[in-house]
Design a protein around this motif. Structure first.
Motif, mmCIF file in Angstrom:
data_model
loop_
_atom_site.group_PDB
_atom_site.id
_atom_site.type_symbol
_atom_site.label_atom_id
_atom_site.label_comp_id
_atom_site.label_asym_id
_atom_site.label_seq_id
_atom_site.Cartn_x
_atom_site.Cartn_y
_atom_site.Cartn_z
ATOM 1 N N VAL A 179 -4.172 41.806 12.611
ATOM 2 C CA VAL A 179 -3.995 43.245 12.419
ATOM 3 C C VAL A 179 -4.879 43.688 11.268
ATOM 4 N N GLU A 180 -5.753 44.662 11.540
ATOM 5 C CA GLU A 180 -6.470 45.336 10.457
ATOM 6 C C GLU A 180 -5.681 46.599 10.173
ATOM 7 N N HIS A 181 -5.337 46.793 8.920
ATOM 8 C CA HIS A 181 -4.521 47.937 8.533
ATOM 9 C C HIS A 181 -5.405 49.119 8.153
ATOM 10 N N ARG A 207 -6.313 42.916 6.104
ATOM 11 C CA ARG A 207 -6.029 42.220 7.368
ATOM 12 C C ARG A 207 -4.838 41.290 7.178
ATOM 13 N N SER A 208 -4.082 41.112 8.261
ATOM 14 C CA SER A 208 -2.996 40.137 8.239
ATOM 15 C C SER A 208 -2.933 39.462 9.600
ATOM 16 N N PHE A 260 4.770 45.605 13.351
ATOM 17 C CA PHE A 260 3.548 45.874 12.590
ATOM 18 C C PHE A 260 3.441 47.370 12.300
ATOM 19 N N ASP A 290 1.032 50.537 9.961
ATOM 20 C CA ASP A 290 -0.256 50.937 9.364
ATOM 21 C C ASP A 290 -1.432 50.253 10.061
ATOM 22 N N ILE A 291 -1.451 50.329 11.388
ATOM 23 C CA ILE A 291 -2.436 49.612 12.194
ATOM 24 C C ILE A 291 -3.679 50.461 12.412
ATOM 25 N N ARG A 292 -4.838 49.816 12.261
ATOM 26 C CA ARG A 292 -6.115 50.402 12.657
ATOM 27 C C ARG A 292 -6.683 49.607 13.850
ATOM 28 N N THR A 313 -2.371 57.159 12.035
ATOM 29 C CA THR A 313 -1.870 55.836 11.693
ATOM 30 C C THR A 313 -0.987 55.363 12.840
ATOM 31 N N GLU A 346 1.553 52.224 14.686
ATOM 32 C CA GLU A 346 2.462 51.105 14.478
ATOM 33 C C GLU A 346 2.901 50.587 15.844
#
Length: 194
Positions: A125-127, A132-133, A147, A149-151, A171, A173
């Motif tokens: 996931v890129e926020h 990133r996570s 998840f 705040d996802i981009r 934004t 999610e």
């Protein structure tokens, strides 16, 4: 009308009344559905009336465009949508709209459905802030959003093939729709907290 088969290079999809469905690479389902939604403050969904639909389906690329008129009680929203598939497998879906009335809303924007077959599969996931996570699509049904705040969401489709879904304009999610017996993970905007 029956869904129309489309191809963007190695990627196949079906156009179905404004939605893109069953996006596949090498026979593997990457996304279940991508669609634009307009929902009022009570989560009522304004079903769009489509006009000026243009579909240009070539052997390795496609272009779809249409106007959508969303009306429900106080909701009066008009949008122009385009979907472009390129020979390299890139698909771009654009939603550009204008409110023609003042109304309260919970959602105006895209919903992206990943198939439930991805349960337990890793993803990155890129926020919105660029961080990133790494995580995974929930294996067990997640009662809360896994998840925020996802981009961008990225996951492996086949060895050496990675799919990325990049979302802009709001934004996003994710929620686990298996909570409601739907066989997918839904990524949506605007965050429920807002």
């Amino acid at each position: 009308a029956a869904p129309l088969s489309l191809r963007a290079g190695p990627v196949t999809a079906a156009y179905d009344g404004g939605d893109l469905r069953y996006i596949r690479f090498g026979g593997v389902e990457v996304l279940r559905r991508v669609y634009a939604a307009v929902r009022d403050h009570n989560w009522g969904t304004a079903i769009p009336t489509l006009a000026n639909v243009v579909i240009d389906a070539q052997p390795d690329r496609f272009h779809v465009s249409y106007d959508a008129d969303y009306r429900l009680n106080a909701v009066d929203f008009a949008a122009r949508l385009t979907i472009d598939g390129a020979p390299d497998g890139t698909i771009t879906f654009t939603f550009d709209g204008v409110a023609r009335s003042t109304f309260r809303r919970n959602r105006i924007g895209f919903c992206v459905l990943h198939p439930m077959d991805l349960a337990g599969h890793p993803l990155t996931v890129e926020h919105v802030d660029g961080s990133r996570s790494d995580g995974q699509f929930p294996l067990e049904i997640a009662p809360h959003q896994p998840f925020f705040d996802i981009r961008t969401l990225s996951h492996d489709v086949l060895p050496g093939v990675r799919a990325s879904v990049r979302m802009e304009g709001d934004t996003f999610e994710m929620e686990d729709q298996r909570n409601w017996t739907d066989a997918s993970y839904k990524t949506y905007c605007t965050p429920l907290a807002l």
